[in-house]
Design a protein around this motif. Structure first.
Motif, mmCIF file in Angstrom:
data_model
loop_
_atom_site.group_PDB
_atom_site.id
_atom_site.type_symbol
_atom_site.label_atom_id
_atom_site.label_comp_id
_atom_site.label_asym_id
_atom_site.label_seq_id
_atom_site.Cartn_x
_atom_site.Cartn_y
_atom_site.Cartn_z
ATOM 1 N N TYR A 155 32.761 -50.155 55.085
ATOM 2 C CA TYR A 155 31.758 -49.823 54.077
ATOM 3 C C TYR A 155 31.068 -51.091 53.567
ATOM 4 N N GLY A 158 28.994 -52.843 56.256
ATOM 5 C CA GLY A 158 27.824 -52.048 56.620
ATOM 6 C C GLY A 158 26.781 -51.964 55.523
ATOM 7 N N ALA A 184 34.620 -49.594 44.648
ATOM 8 C CA ALA A 184 33.507 -50.016 45.494
ATOM 9 C C ALA A 184 32.695 -51.117 44.810
ATOM 10 N N ALA A 185 32.471 -50.969 43.494
ATOM 11 C CA ALA A 185 31.691 -51.981 42.773
ATOM 12 C C ALA A 185 32.406 -53.324 42.814
ATOM 13 N N SER A 188 32.052 -54.661 46.549
ATOM 14 C CA SER A 188 30.652 -54.994 46.878
ATOM 15 C C SER A 188 30.200 -56.250 46.147
ATOM 16 N N PHE A 220 25.755 -49.846 37.410
ATOM 17 C CA PHE A 220 25.964 -48.508 37.963
ATOM 18 C C PHE A 220 26.423 -47.616 36.822
ATOM 19 N N ALA A 248 21.707 -48.427 39.374
ATOM 20 C CA ALA A 248 22.130 -47.413 40.337
ATOM 21 C C ALA A 248 22.916 -46.343 39.604
ATOM 22 N N THR A 272 18.254 -46.702 41.871
ATOM 23 C CA THR A 272 18.827 -46.238 43.136
ATOM 24 C C THR A 272 19.798 -45.114 42.848
ATOM 25 N N ALA A 274 22.783 -43.087 44.308
ATOM 26 C CA ALA A 274 23.771 -43.219 45.378
ATOM 27 C C ALA A 274 24.646 -41.978 45.405
ATOM 28 N N SER A 282 33.013 -44.249 48.993
ATOM 29 C CA SER A 282 31.818 -44.393 48.153
ATOM 30 C C SER A 282 30.534 -44.034 48.905
ATOM 31 N N THR A 283 29.463 -44.776 48.642
ATOM 32 C CA THR A 283 28.097 -44.370 49.004
ATOM 33 C C THR A 283 27.879 -44.024 50.475
ATOM 34 N N VAL A 286 21.376 -43.135 50.002
ATOM 35 C CA VAL A 286 20.703 -43.712 48.831
ATOM 36 C C VAL A 286 19.242 -43.268 48.745
ATOM 37 N N THR A 288 16.124 -44.816 47.411
ATOM 38 C CA THR A 288 15.821 -46.211 47.098
ATOM 39 C C THR A 288 14.817 -46.332 45.940
ATOM 40 N N LEU A 314 22.903 -43.953 54.818
ATOM 41 C CA LEU A 314 22.987 -45.370 55.185
ATOM 42 C C LEU A 314 22.831 -45.457 56.711
ATOM 43 N N PRO A 315 22.332 -46.596 57.209
ATOM 44 C CA PRO A 315 22.152 -46.729 58.658
ATOM 45 C C PRO A 315 23.461 -46.584 59.442
ATOM 46 N N ARG B 64 27.114 -61.901 60.894
ATOM 47 C CA ARG B 64 27.677 -61.116 61.987
ATOM 48 C C ARG B 64 26.940 -61.469 63.275
ATOM 49 N N PRO B 100 19.547 -51.403 48.868
ATOM 50 C CA PRO B 100 19.673 -51.654 47.429
ATOM 51 C C PRO B 100 21.141 -51.567 47.014
ATOM 52 N N ASP B 103 26.413 -49.633 44.037
ATOM 53 C CA ASP B 103 27.586 -49.450 43.170
ATOM 54 C C ASP B 103 27.852 -50.714 42.427
#
Lengths: 483, 103
Positions: A155, A158, A184-185, A188, A220, A248, A272, A274, A282-283, A286, A288, A314-315, B64, B100, B103
Motif C-alpha cells: 500500500y 504503491g 495508514a496515516a 504514509s 485527514f 482528505a 481528497t 478517500a 486503507s485507501t 480517491v 482528487t 488507485l493505479p 524504485r 494526493p 490519509d
C-alpha cells in the motif's frame, strides 16, 4: 518485507527531521528508529506473541507499530471505548499479549523504548502478520482483520513517493490508533517525510487550535469531524487556516451539503475523498482535488453529483461491481464492490481469506461505477431494503431527504412489514419543525413512490460510532420498535 | 546467485547499495547486478572492488527500479555508487504518478 524497512529508510534519508509531535513530545525519525529498537528489545524479551495497545493516540502508536514489526509479532491496537467485558473477550483472542494500557503504562513503555536496544535484525517474510485490527462490528461481533507486512508495504510503496514531503509539511492525525486510517496515516507520513501531529481526542475547537499552532498543511478527517469543524467556522465567520493545503476525508459517507460548505470555507485547500476498508489496508480509491473542483463548478446535477463519488481506483488496485451471482455489471448499475490488488488482505483471523477464486475481495459495500470509472457508494450490501421484491439503497433516499433545508441528518432503514416484507422508515434530525408529508412529497417527486418512507420519526441525534460510522442496526432496532 | 522473490533483500558486491525486491518474474532466473557485479545476499560479505565504469550512475534511496519488461522491480533501501542492471541492461527509475495524500 517489513514495515520496519519504511522507518529505516526515513531514518537514513532524513533522520534529523521531526517525525512526530504529540503534546509536548517530539521525535525525529532517528529518535523514532531508536525507540523502535528499544521497544523491539522489550517485546522480544517479554515472551508475548502479540503487542497490544489500549490507548489514545500518542508516540506509543508509531513506536509499538514498528517495534512489533521488529520483534516479529502482530500489533493489536484496541478500541478504548469498549466495555470491560468486550475488551476481555478481544484480549483473550490475542493471548499471550504484551499490553500497554493507559497513560501510566504508556509512559513506562516509552521510557523503556527511549533507553534503546540492539535487537536482532527484523524478519523480511512478507507473509508475517503486521497488524490485527478488530473491525468495528456495526453489523455483528468484531472480527480480527489480518494485515500482513506485504499488504501494508505494498500500500505504501504503491501510493506514497519516498521523502516527497517538503520539510514544512505537517499532517494532523485525529483518528484513533485502532482505526485503519490511524495506522495508514502513520506509515504514509513517515515514508513521505511529513511530520505527524497527533490529536488524542477530537473536538473541533481543539483541532483548529492545534492546526494553527503547528502550521498544519495536511489533515485527514471523518465526515462527522468535518461537519463539526464547518459548523464552528461558519459560526466564527472565517476559516483562518492559511497553512492548510490538503484536507482528505473518508471513513463514512460525506453528505454533499457538508463538503460544499467546507469547499466554500477553504477555497484554496485541496480536498481528497478517500475510500477504503480495514481489509484493504486503507485507501483503494480517491476523488482528487481536480475532481472536486470540476464537480463543484459543474452546472448539471450529474456533474455536481461527482462530489459524492469516492473517485477512481488507485493505479495499483482494480475495482469491479458484481451482481449477486458474481457476474460484473455494466456502468451505472448497482452491485457489490469487489476489489483486487497487492494491498488487499480480505482475511480474518481464524477464518482464512474471504477472497474469490480469482483473487477478488467482496467488500459487502454496495456501489456503482459511472461511464468514466467513478465509484459511488450506496451503503452496505446488508443495508439494502427489499420492499415487495424491489431492492433499494438507503443512501439514495437519504441524499434526497438531506436536500430539504429543515433536515440536518437522517437515516433510512428497512423495518419488518407484513404487506411488503420490508417497509422504508426514516429517522430524521430536524433543524426546524417540518411536516413528514413535506418530506414524503420530496422523495416522491425526486425518486418514486416506492421509495417514500412509510414511517418518519424525529430524533435529537443519530447513533454514530466514534469514527463517524452510522450504527444502522441501532436505528433499525429503534424504528422497528415504533411499529 | 541468491534467490529473488518479493521481500528478498540484496546488497551490492562493490558499493553500499542495498535493495529489496518488490516484484520478480516467476520461475525465471534473474541475475541482478549492481556496479556491474552480481548482487549478493543481504548477509554476505561484500567482495571489495569498484563499480564498473559502465554502471556507475549511482542508486537513490527510495527510488524504485524496473527492467524493460516491467517484470522485475526493486526498491533502493540504501544508496550507493553503482547502478543496477540485469543481463548487462541498466534498470530504469520507475516514474511515479503523484497521488494526493489520502490519509
Amino acid at each position: 518485507m517489513n514495515v520496519m524497512m519504511l522507518l529505516e529508510m526515513a531514518h537514513a534519508g532524513y533522520g534529523d527531521r521531526v517525525a512526530l509531535v504529540s503534546g509536548d513530545e517530539r521525535f525525529t525519525y532517528g529518535e523514532l528508529f531508536a525507540a523502535a529498537a528499544g521497544a523491539g528489545s522489550l517485546l522480544r524479551e517479554s515472551g508475548a506473541k502479540h503487542a497490544a495497545l489500549l490507548d489514545v493516540s500518542s508516540p506509543a502508536l508509531p513506536v509499538m507499530l514498528f517495534a512489533s514489526g521488529w520483534a516479529g509479532m502482530p500489533f493489536v491496537p484496541l478500541n478504548y471505548r469498549l466495555t470491560g467485558d468486550e475488551l476481555d473477550a478481544l484480549l483473550a483472542r490475542v493471548e499471550p499479549a504484551h499490553l500497554v494500557r493507559g497513560e501510566e503504562d504508556r509512559e513506562r513503555f516509552l521510557s523503556r523504548a527511549r533507553a534503546g536496544g540492539d535487537p536482532e535484525e527484523w524478519g523480511m517474510d512478507p507473509e508475517e502478520i503486521a497488524v490485527l485490527l478488530f473491525t468495528s462490528g456495526t453489523t455483528g461481533a468484531p472480527k480480527a482483520a489480518v494485515l500482513r507486512h506485504k499488504h501494508l508495504v505494498s500500500y505504501i510503496l504503491g501510493s506514497v513517493e519516498f521523502g516527497a514531503a517538503g520539510e514544512d509539511e505537517a499532517t494532523l492525525v485525529s483518528v484513533p490508533p485502532y482505526h485503519i486510517a490511524g495506522i495508514a496515516a502513520t506509515l504514509s507520513s513517515i515514508y513521505a517525510g511529513r511530520r505527524i501531529v497527533q490529536l488524542p481526542s477530537f473536538d473541533p475547537e481543539g483541532w483548529l487550535e492545534l492546526a494553527r499552532r503547528e502550521r498544519v498543511t495536511h489533515a485527514f478527517v471523518v465526515p462527522t469531524m468535518l461537519s463539526r469543524i464547518v459548523d464552528v467556522l461558519e459560526g466564527a465567520g472565517s476559516a483562518e487556516l492559511p497553512a492548510l493545503r490538503a484536507l482528505a476525508y473518508g471513513g463514512g459517507k460525506m453528505p454533499q451539503p457538508v463538503i460544499e460548505r467546507a469547499m466554500k470555507l477553504f477555497p484554496e485547500t485541496d480536498f481528497t475523498n478517500a475510500y477504503g476498508l480495514t481489509e484493504t489496508s486503507s485507501t483503494i480509491s480517491v476523488l482528487t482535488p481536480e475532481d472536486h473542483r470540476a464537480a463543484a463548478a459543474g452546472e448539471e446535477p450529474q456533474e455536481r453529483r461527482r462530489l459524492v463519488s469516492v473517485g477512481r481506483p488507485l493505479p495499483t488496485v482494480e475495482v469491479e461491481i458484481r451482481d449477486a451471482e458474481g457476474a460484473p455489471v455494466p456502468a451505472g448499475e448497482r452491485g457489490e464492490i469487489h476489489v483486487r490488488g497487492e494491498q488487499v488482505s480480505g482475511e480474518y483471523l481464524g477464518r482464512g481469506p474471504a477472497l474469490t477464486d480469482d483473487g477478488w475481495f467482496p467488500t459487502r459495500d454496495a456501489g456503482s461505477l459511472d461511464e468514466e470509472g467513478y465509484l459511488f457508494l450506496e451503503g452496505r450490501s446488508d443495508d439494502v431494503i427489499v420492499r415487495g421484491g424491489e431492492n433499494m439503497s438507503p443512501g439514495e433516499i437519504e441524499d434526497v431527504l438531506l436536500e430539504h433545508p429543515a433536515v440536518a441528518d437522517c437515516a433510512v432503514v428497512g423495518v419488518p412489514d407484513e404487506e411488503w416484507g420490508e417497509a422504508v422508515a426514516a429517522a430524521v434530525v430536524a433543524r426546524e419543525p417540518v411536516e413528514p408529508e413535506a418530506l414524503r412529497a420530496l422523495v416522491k417527486e425526486r425518486l418514486r413512490s416506492s421509495r417514500v418512507p412509510q414511517r418518519i420519526v424525529f430524533r435529537d441525534e443519530l447513533p454514530y460510532n466514534e469514527t463517524g460510522k452510522l450504527l444502522r442496526r441501532v436505528v433499525r432496532a429503534d424504528l422497528a420498535g415504533e411499529a | 546467485m541468491a534467490e529473488i522473490k518479493p521481500g528478498t533483500r540484496m546488497r551490492s558486491a562493490v558499493c553500499a547499495t542495498e535493495v529489496m525486491v518488490v516484484a520478480a518474474p516467476k520461475d525465471e532466473g534473474v541475475e541482478l547486478a549492481c556496479g556491474g557485479a552480481p548482487m549478493l545476499a543481504i548477509d554476505a560479505e561484500p567482495g571489495g572492488g569498484e563499480p564498473s565504469p559502465d554502471f556507475k550512475e549511482g542508486t537513490q534511496l527510495g527510488k524504485r527500479y524496473v527492467n524493460e519488461a516491467g517484470s522485475l522491480e526493486v526498491l533502493c533501501t540504501k544508496p550507493g555508487e553503482g547502478s543496477l542492471s540485469v543481463g548487462g541492461t541498466a534498470l530504469a527509475i520507475k516514474g511515479a504518478k503523484p497521488l494526493p495524500a489520502s490519509d
